[in-house]
Scaffold this motif. Structure first.
Motif, PDB file in Angstrom:
ATOM      1  N   ILE A  26       1.042  -1.143   0.030  1.00 21.22           N
ATOM      2  CA  ILE A  26      -0.083  -0.292   0.183  1.00 21.22           C
ATOM      3  C   ILE A  26       0.927   1.161  -0.004  1.00 21.22           C
ATOM      4  O   ILE A  26       1.941   1.049   0.560  1.00 21.22           O
ATOM      5  CB  ILE A  26      -0.783   0.019   1.341  1.00 21.22           C
ATOM      6  N   GLU A  27       0.410   2.148  -0.721  1.00 17.04           N
ATOM      7  CA  GLU A  27       1.125   3.672  -0.676  1.00 17.04           C
ATOM      8  C   GLU A  27       0.993   4.481   0.382  1.00 17.04           C
ATOM      9  O   GLU A  27      -0.258   4.849   0.801  1.00 17.04           O
ATOM     10  CB  GLU A  27       1.002   4.296  -2.014  1.00 17.04           C
ATOM     11  N   LEU A  28       1.819   4.951   1.119  1.00 13.89           N
ATOM     12  CA  LEU A  28       1.584   5.780   2.080  1.00 13.89           C
ATOM     13  C   LEU A  28       2.139   7.180   1.534  1.00 13.89           C
ATOM     14  O   LEU A  28       3.182   7.521   1.178  1.00 13.89           O
ATOM     15  CB  LEU A  28       2.562   5.541   3.419  1.00 13.89           C
ATOM     16  N   PRO A  29       1.131   8.156   1.571  1.00 13.14           N
ATOM     17  CA  PRO A  29       1.438   9.445   1.113  1.00 13.14           C
ATOM     18  C   PRO A  29       2.270  10.485   1.945  1.00 13.14           C
ATOM     19  O   PRO A  29       2.789  10.105   2.876  1.00 13.14           O
ATOM     20  CB  PRO A  29      -0.081  10.131   1.006  1.00 13.14           C
ATOM     21  N   ALA A  30       2.666  11.293   1.195  1.00 12.24           N
ATOM     22  CA  ALA A  30       3.669  12.322   1.897  1.00 12.24           C
ATOM     23  C   ALA A  30       2.947  13.050   3.022  1.00 12.24           C
ATOM     24  O   ALA A  30       1.648  13.243   2.779  1.00 12.24           O
ATOM     25  CB  ALA A  30       4.303  13.255   0.847  1.00 12.24           C
ATOM     26  N   GLY A  31       3.395  13.269   4.219  1.00 12.85           N
ATOM     27  CA  GLY A  31       2.850  13.748   5.350  1.00 12.85           C
ATOM     28  C   GLY A  31       2.210  12.699   6.316  1.00 12.85           C
ATOM     29  O   GLY A  31       1.847  13.016   7.357  1.00 12.85           O
ATOM     30  N   PHE A  32       2.489  11.510   5.975  1.00 16.02           N
ATOM     31  CA  PHE A  32       2.358  10.166   6.785  1.00 16.02           C
ATOM     32  C   PHE A  32       2.791  10.254   8.010  1.00 16.02           C
ATOM     33  O   PHE A  32       4.373  10.356   7.951  1.00 16.02           O
ATOM     34  CB  PHE A  32       2.273   8.896   6.079  1.00 16.02           C
TER      35      PHE A  32
ATOM     36  N   SER B 257       8.383   7.931  12.191  1.00 20.57           N
ATOM     37  CA  SER B 257       9.085   7.866  13.489  1.00 20.57           C
ATOM     38  C   SER B 257      10.494   7.341  13.211  1.00 20.57           C
ATOM     39  O   SER B 257      10.572   6.190  12.491  1.00 20.57           O
ATOM     40  CB  SER B 257       8.556   7.410  14.579  1.00 20.57           C
ATOM     41  N   ILE B 258      11.457   7.758  13.776  1.00 18.51           N
ATOM     42  CA  ILE B 258      12.876   7.120  13.680  1.00 18.51           C
ATOM     43  C   ILE B 258      12.984   6.178  15.027  1.00 18.51           C
ATOM     44  O   ILE B 258      14.294   5.936  15.304  1.00 18.51           O
ATOM     45  CB  ILE B 258      14.023   8.046  13.324  1.00 18.51           C
ATOM     46  N   ASP B 259      12.132   6.098  15.927  1.00 18.77           N
ATOM     47  CA  ASP B 259      12.219   5.628  17.160  1.00 18.77           C
ATOM     48  C   ASP B 259      12.006   4.154  16.885  1.00 18.77           C
ATOM     49  O   ASP B 259      10.555   3.819  16.652  1.00 18.77           O
ATOM     50  CB  ASP B 259      11.236   6.248  18.071  1.00 18.77           C
TER      51      ASP B 259
ATOM     52  N   VAL C 268      13.016   5.718   2.430  1.00 23.53           N
ATOM     53  CA  VAL C 268      12.318   6.259   3.178  1.00 23.53           C
ATOM     54  C   VAL C 268      12.857   7.754   3.724  1.00 23.53           C
ATOM     55  O   VAL C 268      14.041   7.661   4.172  1.00 23.53           O
ATOM     56  CB  VAL C 268      12.267   5.656   4.766  1.00 23.53           C
ATOM     57  N   ASN C 269      12.150   8.883   3.605  1.00 21.82           N
ATOM     58  CA  ASN C 269      12.761  10.155   4.045  1.00 21.82           C
ATOM     59  C   ASN C 269      11.748  10.785   5.028  1.00 21.82           C
ATOM     60  O   ASN C 269      10.683  11.232   4.493  1.00 21.82           O
ATOM     61  CB  ASN C 269      12.859  11.064   2.931  1.00 21.82           C
ATOM     62  N   ILE C 270      12.334  11.042   6.198  1.00 22.90           N
ATOM     63  CA  ILE C 270      11.390  11.470   7.146  1.00 22.90           C
ATOM     64  C   ILE C 270      11.764  12.749   7.676  1.00 22.90           C
ATOM     65  O   ILE C 270      13.048  13.130   7.778  1.00 22.90           O
ATOM     66  CB  ILE C 270      11.481  10.662   8.400  1.00 22.90           C
ATOM     67  N   VAL C 271      10.884  13.576   7.722  1.00 19.43           N
ATOM     68  CA  VAL C 271      11.131  15.165   7.945  1.00 19.43           C
ATOM     69  C   VAL C 271      10.123  15.585   9.091  1.00 19.43           C
ATOM     70  O   VAL C 271       9.119  15.401   8.707  1.00 19.43           O
ATOM     71  CB  VAL C 271      11.334  16.237   6.688  1.00 19.43           C
TER      72      VAL C 271
END
Length: 556
Positions: free
Chosen positions: A230-236, A239-241, A259-262
């Motif tokens: 399934i595709e998770l959209p930008a803004g989902f 967590s890096i925890d 994965v690019n988390i900001v």
């Protein structure tokens, strides 16, 4: 009500009253945290738990909301550290002194009951009005323990006998394989456990259990509706925890790439595979703007993407409607032994952290004391620190461990590493959970000397705890910087001792005289004053004073 009887019972029924009061002596070099851990509220006490409990009573009587103990199971196996058929030198010495010659020939069940009875009597005195005690046990003594606790606590206070599925902890040579143990639970006020039903605003209706952090532990054996991708959209929310709560085990890993988390959210869409929940629930979660969604069982589910790209569903635990009496999926003694080995410790049959964590999580709130007087490797303290790290709580632990070597080199050292962080056997850094503790031993000499007098080295603050406990039956929480210790049930309690008024003369600070009374902090109502002597005569009654002479009034 039927009561349990055994050889030696008469000798131990009132033995807790004969145990002398000792003082807690802090050992700064073995403590952990700022100011040698004394400000953390956490304690590790080395010493016989009967004497340690008696020493702790003046400070903590009626103040403990949760007790968990894992006493010797009395299996007849003498090959482990606590000498499981109650033949340890310490217990045998105690039996010889208390039970007498008869103790040499007692059946091992008699010895076990003689050891447990006075300890449970003291433990009961620590419980708050809504306090709960949990006791781990197995088949060898569960019937005796339940009868013993029914007698001491009353059948009305029995909450449940939890069955812990031990995940394979059984004798492979046995024809009948026992893969469970028990946890007996009793409460001072069963009507408060579970707490009365309340309206849960998160679901808009009455919840059967006002437990905002309970998670039922039974684990399903696999996903019902695996999702290929399934595709998770930008803004989902991401967590890096890696320490998020998992709904199930790691049996079904879920991976994503790039994965690019900001700022805690996906910067770009990510395609993930998942076997945790149905595709419709995950899609509903996305469509609801990432709010938690209800599944078919009424549980709320949300999803977290970790820094490695794994997608994990998280069951919101505030929706638990009941506590189930079968506990599973919380680890085993084998898994906990392996975890301790990773920390550098070899310790047989430790209880898993998540078992104790689950039991403590049943207690309402997150600001209370948890007491364990059979501390062993320190699992209870580990569980408390873990819960606090998860919800920002302020639970405190009190541990008592008899064995000096274990208390210093296992119990203390393990909790120090858990609190401050450490490198495991693979040389990987493990972040600390925070917290500290004060390490104490018991004074070699009791509070009173052989002549019944207060030891000369006892400080005012130390005696104040015993005076307060003698007068109120509760633990002292004051600051002990004034002769007025506090007000209890409408009467003020004073102590004149050891120069609290800066005057040790006969007519001065330790003796109640007219001039001394005139400089005491004022209280309009009834007053109880402990002092070495009373020289006020008839004025005592006119001033509403009940005089009690130390040390004779302190034989609590």
């Amino acid at each position: 009500m039927p009561s349990l009887n055994w050889i030696g019972k008469e000798a131990v029924v009132k033995h807790h009253k004969d145990v002398p009061f000792r003082l807690l002596e802090p050992m700064a070099d073995l403590s952990c945290g700022p100011a040698q851990g004394k400000d953390s509220g956490n304690l590790i006490v080395q010493g016989d738990n009967l004497h340690a409990l008696k020493a702790l009573l003046p400070r903590y009587a009626g103040k403990v909301k949760c007790i968990y103990i894992d006493p010797p199971y009395n299996t007849g196996n003498e090959g482990w550290v606590y000498n499981d058929n109650v033949n340890s030198p310490e217990i045998l010495k105690w039996l010889g002194e208390v039970v007498g010659k008869e103790g040499e020939t007692l059946d091992r069940h008699d010895r076990w009951l003689s050891m447990m009875y006075p300890r449970l009597v003291l433990l009961k005195q620590f419980l708050d009005e809504d306090g709960v005690i949990f006791v781990s046990i197995d088949d060898d003594e569960v019937h005796h323990l339940r009868s013993l606790m029914d007698e001491l606590f009353g059948t009305r206070r029995r909450l449940a006998t939890f069955v812990w599925r031990t995940d394979g902890n059984f004798d492979n040579q046995a024809k009948i394989k026992n893969c469970h143990e028990y946890v007996l639970a009793y409460a001072n006020n069963p009507d408060l456990f579970p707490h009365p039903s309340v309206v849960d605003p998160s679901i808009g209706k009455e919840s059967k259990l006002n437990r905002l952090h309970i998670q039922n532990t039974i684990v399903k054996n696999g996903p019902k509706n695996p999702v290929s991708s399934i595709e998770l959209p930008a803004g989902f929310p991401a967590s890096i925890d890696a320490g998020v709560i998992r709904a199930r085990s790691n049996q079904w890993p879920h991976y994503a790439t790039d994965v690019n988390i900001v700022d805690g959210k996906l910067a770009t869409p990510v395609t993930v595979s998942s076997g945790w929940s149905s595709k419709s629930i995950l899609q509903n979660f996305i469509d609801s703007n990432f709010e938690s969604v209800l599944d078919s069982k009424g549980q709320r589910t949300r999803f977290v993407v970790t820094g490695t790209g794994a997608i994990e569903s998280v069951k919101d635990r505030e929706q638990a409607s009941h506590v189930i009496t079968v506990i599973g999926g919380v680890g085993s003694t084998q898994s906990q032994s392996s975890a301790l080995a990773e920390m550098g410790f070899a310790f047989p049959f430790p209880k898993p952290v998540d078992l104790v964590r689950y039991l403590v999580s049943m207690i309402q709130g997150n600001d209370f004391i948890v007491l364990d007087s059979f501390a062993g490797s320190g699992t209870t303290a580990h569980a408390v620190l873990k819960l606090n790290a998860e919800d920002g709580g302020n639970r405190r632990f009190i541990l008592v461990e008899m064995d000096d070597n274990i208390s210093r080199n296992v119990t203390r050292e393990r909790i120090k590493r858990v609190a401050e962080g450490y490198s495991n056997a693979k040389n990987q850094a493990v972040e600390g959970l925070g917290g500290g503790f004060q390490f104490c031993s018991l004074s070699a000499e009791p509070l009173f000397n052989a002549d019944g007098q207060i030891r000369s080295d006892v400080k005012f603050a130390q005696l104040a705890e015993f005076v307060w406990f003698a007068e109120t039956g509760t633990g002292f929480t004051g600051t002990a910087d004034s002769p007025l210790l506090g007000v209890h049930e409408g009467r003020a309690i004073y102590l004149l001792y050891n120069g609290i008024l800066k005057d040790k003369s006969v007519g001065g600070g330790n003796v109640l005289t007219g001039p001394v009374f005139d400089v005491l902090p004022k209280f309009a109502g009834s007053k109880v004053i402990y002092a070495a002597a009373n020289r006020m005569g008839a004025r005592t009654a006119r001033e509403g004073i009940v005089f009690k002479q130390t040390p004779y009034a302190l034989e609590v």
